[in-house]
Design a protein around this motif. Structure first.
Motif, mmCIF file in Angstrom:
data_model
loop_
_atom_site.group_PDB
_atom_site.id
_atom_site.type_symbol
_atom_site.label_atom_id
_atom_site.label_comp_id
_atom_site.label_asym_id
_atom_site.label_seq_id
_atom_site.Cartn_x
_atom_site.Cartn_y
_atom_site.Cartn_z
ATOM 1 N N THR A 41 7.710 1.701 -13.871
ATOM 2 C CA THR A 41 7.404 0.722 -13.151
ATOM 3 C C THR A 41 6.105 0.167 -13.415
ATOM 4 O O THR A 41 5.239 0.845 -14.450
ATOM 5 C CB THR A 41 7.441 0.779 -11.748
ATOM 6 O OG1 THR A 41 7.115 -0.475 -10.818
ATOM 7 C CG2 THR A 41 6.524 2.112 -11.105
ATOM 8 N N ARG A 42 5.579 -0.768 -12.904
ATOM 9 C CA ARG A 42 4.176 -1.419 -13.583
ATOM 10 C C ARG A 42 3.581 -2.116 -12.344
ATOM 11 O O ARG A 42 4.375 -2.640 -11.288
ATOM 12 C CB ARG A 42 4.475 -2.498 -14.514
ATOM 13 C CG ARG A 42 5.366 -3.586 -13.918
ATOM 14 C CD ARG A 42 5.195 -4.978 -14.990
ATOM 15 N NE ARG A 42 5.457 -6.162 -14.685
ATOM 16 C CZ ARG A 42 5.932 -6.991 -15.463
ATOM 17 N NH1 ARG A 42 5.325 -6.983 -16.507
ATOM 18 N NH2 ARG A 42 6.186 -8.164 -15.034
ATOM 19 N N GLY A 46 6.425 -4.504 -9.942
ATOM 20 C CA GLY A 46 7.238 -3.493 -10.003
ATOM 21 C C GLY A 46 8.235 -3.395 -8.843
ATOM 22 O O GLY A 46 9.247 -2.847 -8.678
ATOM 23 N N SER A 47 8.008 -4.477 -7.809
ATOM 24 C CA SER A 47 8.916 -4.657 -6.702
ATOM 25 C C SER A 47 9.361 -6.307 -6.532
ATOM 26 O O SER A 47 8.037 -6.739 -7.161
ATOM 27 C CB SER A 47 8.784 -4.187 -5.375
ATOM 28 O OG SER A 47 7.226 -4.518 -5.159
ATOM 29 N N GLU A 51 6.297 -8.652 -7.992
ATOM 30 C CA GLU A 51 6.294 -9.387 -9.091
ATOM 31 C C GLU A 51 6.020 -10.962 -8.709
ATOM 32 O O GLU A 51 5.609 -11.834 -9.520
ATOM 33 C CB GLU A 51 7.603 -9.329 -9.631
ATOM 34 C CG GLU A 51 8.017 -7.995 -10.297
ATOM 35 C CD GLU A 51 7.386 -7.780 -11.559
ATOM 36 O OE1 GLU A 51 7.153 -8.710 -12.163
ATOM 37 O OE2 GLU A 51 7.053 -6.372 -11.899
ATOM 38 N N HIS A 81 4.804 -2.577 -3.419
ATOM 39 C CA HIS A 81 5.233 -1.868 -4.419
ATOM 40 C C HIS A 81 5.516 -0.215 -4.013
ATOM 41 O O HIS A 81 6.500 0.403 -4.185
ATOM 42 C CB HIS A 81 4.333 -1.935 -5.582
ATOM 43 C CG HIS A 81 4.650 -1.167 -6.917
ATOM 44 N ND1 HIS A 81 3.926 -0.564 -7.849
ATOM 45 C CD2 HIS A 81 6.046 -0.965 -7.409
ATOM 46 C CE1 HIS A 81 4.254 0.073 -8.661
ATOM 47 N NE2 HIS A 81 5.695 -0.222 -8.678
ATOM 48 N N LEU A 85 9.208 1.058 -3.392
ATOM 49 C CA LEU A 85 9.721 1.573 -4.664
ATOM 50 C C LEU A 85 9.060 2.933 -4.849
ATOM 51 O O LEU A 85 9.973 4.026 -4.897
ATOM 52 C CB LEU A 85 9.524 0.720 -5.754
ATOM 53 C CG LEU A 85 10.210 1.282 -7.223
ATOM 54 C CD1 LEU A 85 10.870 0.352 -8.043
ATOM 55 C CD2 LEU A 85 8.829 2.085 -8.122
ATOM 56 N N THR A 98 4.112 4.691 -13.578
ATOM 57 C CA THR A 98 3.576 3.342 -13.340
ATOM 58 C C THR A 98 2.370 2.874 -14.520
ATOM 59 O O THR A 98 1.757 3.656 -14.721
ATOM 60 C CB THR A 98 2.985 3.098 -11.894
ATOM 61 O OG1 THR A 98 2.901 1.675 -11.848
ATOM 62 C CG2 THR A 98 1.728 3.804 -11.894
#
Ligand code: ADP
Ligand code: TYD
Length: 208
Positions: A41-42, A46-47, A51, A81, A85, A98
């Motif tokens: 994820t990032r 990420g969610s 985003e 996030h 997640l 991440t």
């Protein structure tokens, strides 16, 4: 946020264009090839909710937000996030990788855009309350990283547009963080992607 998780939480950090996304992907591939359950994820993002907030942060003019407003937006995105997640995946025993987490806030908002470090730490303790198990900080020449990053022409260059002196300050900030934080490992990013990945995978194996 409550602990009680059993997976492994890994973050990649570093200046823009240093190769974090590339290394996060290579690590994911290596672990998945061994049959391990991995979520990559990032941040920001990420969610789905995070985003949406990401777009407010990475697009537009550099002076669009004050450092304080930016800090609140990053924390709002991170809270979503983490809630939706990261915590659920770790509770399932997954390895979460991440591309950026709270160390980016410490360095970008806390150390370089105004002296906000104390506020950053208080907000983190109140709203996020957890750290990665292992953090890999990709360290490299800011001029080269900026060249790499801007060459992507992603349309998400708001932070790159602060320029080279800003990236140099960030590098110093990440190096200081690595020196002061045992979970953070400084990785030399001035090498071929495969050589860097080899070192990263060996390090992560010691945590599995
Ligand atoms: P970041 O996520 O830190 O911004 P990326 O992984 O997206 O960095 O890499 C930025 C650019 O540099 C990409 O075009 C990528 O293909 C390239 N790149 C990544 N790692 C290396 C490396 N070790 N050597 C040369 N180019 C690289
Ligand atoms: P990212 O997409 O990872 O950028 P890059 O691929 O160029 O490294 O992150 C977007 C930008 O957001 C990046 O310039 C760093 C910045 N950022 C912060 O300033 N604070 C934060 O807490 C995070 C997570 C990112």
């Amino acid at each position: 946020m409550s602990a009680g998780t059993s997976g492994l939480f890994v973050s990649f950090e570093g200046i823009d264009g240093s190769g974090k996304s590339t290394q996060a992907r290579l690590l994911e591939e290596a672990l998945a090839a061994e049959g391990r359950s991995v979520v990559r994820t990032r941040e920001p993002g990420g969610s789905p909710g995070a985003e949406e907030i990401r777009r407010l942060l990475v697009e537009g003019e550099p002076d669009r937000w004050s450092a304080e407003t930016e800090l609140l937006l990053f924390n709002a995105a991170r809270r979503d996030h983490v809630e939706t997640l990261i915590v659920p995946a770790l509770a399932q025993g997954e390895i979460v990788i991440t591309d950026r987490f709270a160390d980016s806030t410490r360095v970008y908002q806390g150390a370089t855009r105004g002296d906000l470090r104390e506020t950053v730490d208080i907000l983190h303790a109140l709203m996020i309350g957890r750290e990665p198990d292992v953090t890999l900080i990709i360290d490299m020449d800011p001029a080269l990283a900026l060249e790499r990053g801007l060459a992507r022409r992603s349309g998400e260059d708001r932070f790159e547009d602060f320029g080279l002196p800003f990236q140099e300050k960030l590098r110093d900030g990440f190096q200081a963080l690595a020196a002061a934080t045992p979970r953070c490992h400084l990785i030399d990013g001035n090498r071929a992607p495969e050589a860097i990945a080899h070192e990263v995978i060996a390090l992560i194996r010691t945590h599995l």
